[in-house]
Motif scaffolding. Sequence first.
Motif, PDB file in Angstrom:
ATOM      1  N   ALA A  17       0.849  -1.209   0.000  1.00  0.00           N
ATOM      2  CA  ALA A  17       0.000   0.000   0.000  1.00  0.00           C
ATOM      3  C   ALA A  17       0.878   1.249   0.000  1.00  0.00           C
ATOM      4  O   ALA A  17       1.983   1.226   0.541  1.00  0.00           O
ATOM      5  N   MET A  19       2.310   4.619   1.351  1.00  0.00           N
ATOM      6  CA  MET A  19       2.355   5.278   2.664  1.00  0.00           C
ATOM      7  C   MET A  19       3.308   6.471   2.579  1.00  0.00           C
ATOM      8  O   MET A  19       4.519   6.297   2.393  1.00  0.00           O
ATOM      9  N   PHE A  44       1.939   9.354  -2.140  1.00  0.00           N
ATOM     10  CA  PHE A  44       1.125  10.271  -2.944  1.00  0.00           C
ATOM     11  C   PHE A  44       1.894  11.569  -3.212  1.00  0.00           C
ATOM     12  O   PHE A  44       2.678  12.035  -2.400  1.00  0.00           O
ATOM     13  N   LYS A 181      -7.753   4.849  -5.247  1.00  0.00           N
ATOM     14  CA  LYS A 181      -7.724   4.253  -3.904  1.00  0.00           C
ATOM     15  C   LYS A 181      -8.541   5.152  -2.980  1.00  0.00           C
ATOM     16  O   LYS A 181      -8.363   6.367  -2.974  1.00  0.00           O
ATOM     17  N   TYR A 217      -7.506   6.035  11.642  1.00  0.00           N
ATOM     18  CA  TYR A 217      -6.989   4.654  11.743  1.00  0.00           C
ATOM     19  C   TYR A 217      -7.590   3.931  12.951  1.00  0.00           C
ATOM     20  O   TYR A 217      -7.119   2.879  13.346  1.00  0.00           O
ATOM     21  N   ASN A 243      -8.240  -3.493   1.636  1.00  0.00           N
ATOM     22  CA  ASN A 243      -7.092  -3.022   2.404  1.00  0.00           C
ATOM     23  C   ASN A 243      -7.514  -2.688   3.833  1.00  0.00           C
ATOM     24  O   ASN A 243      -8.610  -2.189   4.062  1.00  0.00           O
ATOM     25  N   ILE A 246      -4.136  -5.897   7.574  1.00  0.00           N
ATOM     26  CA  ILE A 246      -3.549  -7.210   7.230  1.00  0.00           C
ATOM     27  C   ILE A 246      -2.105  -7.239   7.730  1.00  0.00           C
ATOM     28  O   ILE A 246      -1.294  -6.406   7.342  1.00  0.00           O
ATOM     29  N   GLY A 267      -0.140  -2.390   4.192  1.00  0.00           N
ATOM     30  CA  GLY A 267       0.575  -1.165   4.539  1.00  0.00           C
ATOM     31  C   GLY A 267       1.415  -1.361   5.780  1.00  0.00           C
ATOM     32  O   GLY A 267       2.560  -1.807   5.729  1.00  0.00           O
TER      33      GLY A 267
HETATM   34  C1  LIG Z   1       2.116   6.645   7.524  1.00  0.00           C
HETATM   35  C2  LIG Z   1       1.033   6.364   6.512  1.00  0.00           C
HETATM   36  C3  LIG Z   1       1.029   7.061   5.323  1.00  0.00           C
HETATM   37  C4  LIG Z   1       0.022   6.799   4.367  1.00  0.00           C
HETATM   38  N1  LIG Z   1       0.079   7.446   3.161  1.00  0.00           N
HETATM   39  C5  LIG Z   1      -0.806   7.108   2.185  1.00  0.00           C
HETATM   40  C6  LIG Z   1      -0.685   7.638   0.871  1.00  0.00           C
HETATM   41  O1  LIG Z   1       0.243   8.395   0.549  1.00  0.00           O
HETATM   42  N2  LIG Z   1      -1.627   7.268  -0.044  1.00  0.00           N
HETATM   43  C7  LIG Z   1      -2.662   6.405   0.269  1.00  0.00           C
HETATM   44  O2  LIG Z   1      -3.481   6.091  -0.599  1.00  0.00           O
HETATM   45  N3  LIG Z   1      -2.776   5.877   1.494  1.00  0.00           N
HETATM   46  C8  LIG Z   1      -1.868   6.197   2.440  1.00  0.00           C
HETATM   47  N4  LIG Z   1      -1.950   5.595   3.658  1.00  0.00           N
HETATM   48  C9  LIG Z   1      -3.002   4.581   3.909  1.00  0.00           C
HETATM   49  C10 LIG Z   1      -2.488   3.182   3.583  1.00  0.00           C
HETATM   50  O3  LIG Z   1      -2.215   3.044   2.209  1.00  0.00           O
HETATM   51  C11 LIG Z   1      -3.517   2.115   3.982  1.00  0.00           C
HETATM   52  O4  LIG Z   1      -4.701   2.382   3.299  1.00  0.00           O
HETATM   53  C12 LIG Z   1      -3.800   2.106   5.481  1.00  0.00           C
HETATM   54  O5  LIG Z   1      -2.611   2.208   6.229  1.00  0.00           O
HETATM   55  C13 LIG Z   1      -4.549   0.829   5.900  1.00  0.00           C
HETATM   56  O6  LIG Z   1      -3.819  -0.321   5.556  1.00  0.00           O
HETATM   57  P1  LIG Z   1      -2.913  -1.133   6.635  1.00  0.00           P
HETATM   58  O7  LIG Z   1      -3.785  -1.470   7.790  1.00  0.00           O
HETATM   59  O8  LIG Z   1      -2.412  -2.329   5.874  1.00  0.00           O
HETATM   60  O9  LIG Z   1      -1.811  -0.197   7.051  1.00  0.00           O
HETATM   61  C14 LIG Z   1      -0.985   5.850   4.644  1.00  0.00           C
HETATM   62  C15 LIG Z   1      -0.969   5.163   5.841  1.00  0.00           C
HETATM   63  C16 LIG Z   1       0.018   5.404   6.786  1.00  0.00           C
HETATM   64  C17 LIG Z   1       0.025   4.619   8.065  1.00  0.00           C
END
Ligand SMILES: Cc1cc2nc3c(=O)[nH]c(=O)nc-3n(C[C@H](O)[C@H](O)[C@H](O)COP(=O)(O)O)c2cc1C
Length: 382
Positions: A17, A19, A44, A181, A217, A243, A246, A267
């Motif tokens: 994912a 981040m 992003f 997304k 979150y 997502n 996981i 992620g």
């Molecule tokens: C530090 C951090 C930065 C993130 N930056 C982005 C991002 O740039 N673009 C995006 O679509 N999601 C971003 N996310 C969300 C993650 O892509 C993901 O959707 C979210 O963490 C849930 O998945 P996970 O439980 O596997 O972490 C970010 C999440 C975290 C924790």
Amino acid sequence: MTTSFWKTLAQPIIGLAPMDGVTDSAFRYIVATYGKPDIVFTEFTNVHDICAGRLKFLDSLRYSEVERPVIAQIYGKDPALFYQAAHVVCELGFDGLDINMGCPSKNVASSGSGAGLIRTPNLALELMEKTRNGIQDWADGQTLAEIGLKPSALQSIAQLKAEHPNLTEHQERSSIPLSVKTRLGFDCNIINEWSDCLIQGRPEVISMHGRTLSQMYKGQSDWEAIAQAATRIQQHGILAIGNGDIKSLTDAHQRIHNSGVNGVLIGRGALGNPWIFQEIEQVRKAFSTKSPLEITSLEPSLEEKFEAMIKHAECFETINGPHHFVRMRKHLGWYCSTFPHAAAMRVQMVRTNGTQDVKNILDAYLEAQKTSEASEFASIPA
Ligand SMILES: Cc1cc2nc3c(=O)[nH]c(=O)nc-3n(C[C@H](O)[C@H](O)[C@H](O)COP(=O)(O)O)c2cc1C
């Protein structure tokens, strides 16, 4: 007409994912080296920064060939800038372009970008349309100069592109797939209506994090909601990716099995754990043979973790030079989480300024370990 790489991927797809501040080129390189997810996304990047072309802001669009297929994720709210940014993403040789419609952070969402777009569905559709037009016009031969980017932007984009000499010499102009997304909603779950809207924009993939913007979150990712939306999305020939929360391939297998998504993104489960993707073929095997998942790899040894930390630090310095190591420190902290005496090690790691500091700390740790084992050994009565 080119075949989208998404169509060529074996399913279920298991990807890293995006981040922000985490999945930079160095981390993605390490993940590709130790585990190789099926797809990776860049952090992003703001469409305004892309079009202004300042090198500092284009840093997040750096990548290495080993990461492919690599998808550039962009965000913003100005359709004209999405049109131009799509050209830049294509010019830089990305395999796909993803629009962020899920970022909950105040300065992004409250200005109407990221998850803020859930409240302005017409604008979200317009951004998709302009992005698709940008991709197509680039594929049809339109140049960055023709769309009015400033000479300074053209120069920095060319500089970035030169990091991929094969691309510069052999790039064919073909259109790349568009994906989105997003989250379940703004302050409540409206994923069914929201995904019906996104479907009209004809993305190839919709990835869904199973939380609303308001949840940030907190709580748990709602996989029931993801499953329902996935069925609607798939009826239109669009891939649905789930997502949220996981932490292992066993989780991934279970979520895919129960929700019927075409794949998942991991992620936070990959923080300090680039090995998490190591056995994704086993997940596919379990589905294709309808047998239980068999994960055979062991937790990496301390030595393997140390080796990865050093390699990651070296890679970070090679890509970013010696002056930005502060951005590497959090990764080092995450690697420590499973070590004995993790807290003490983490305290030291978050003060490092380069790979040599990391090596020194790890050497001292091993030395201390030997001594304590020796003294324990010595204290056993004969
Ligand atoms: C530090 C951090 C930065 C993130 N930056 C982005 C991002 O740039 N673009 C995006 O679509 N999601 C971003 N996310 C969300 C993650 O892509 C993901 O959707 C979210 O963490 C849930 O998945 P996970 O439980 O596997 O972490 C970010 C999440 C975290 C924790």
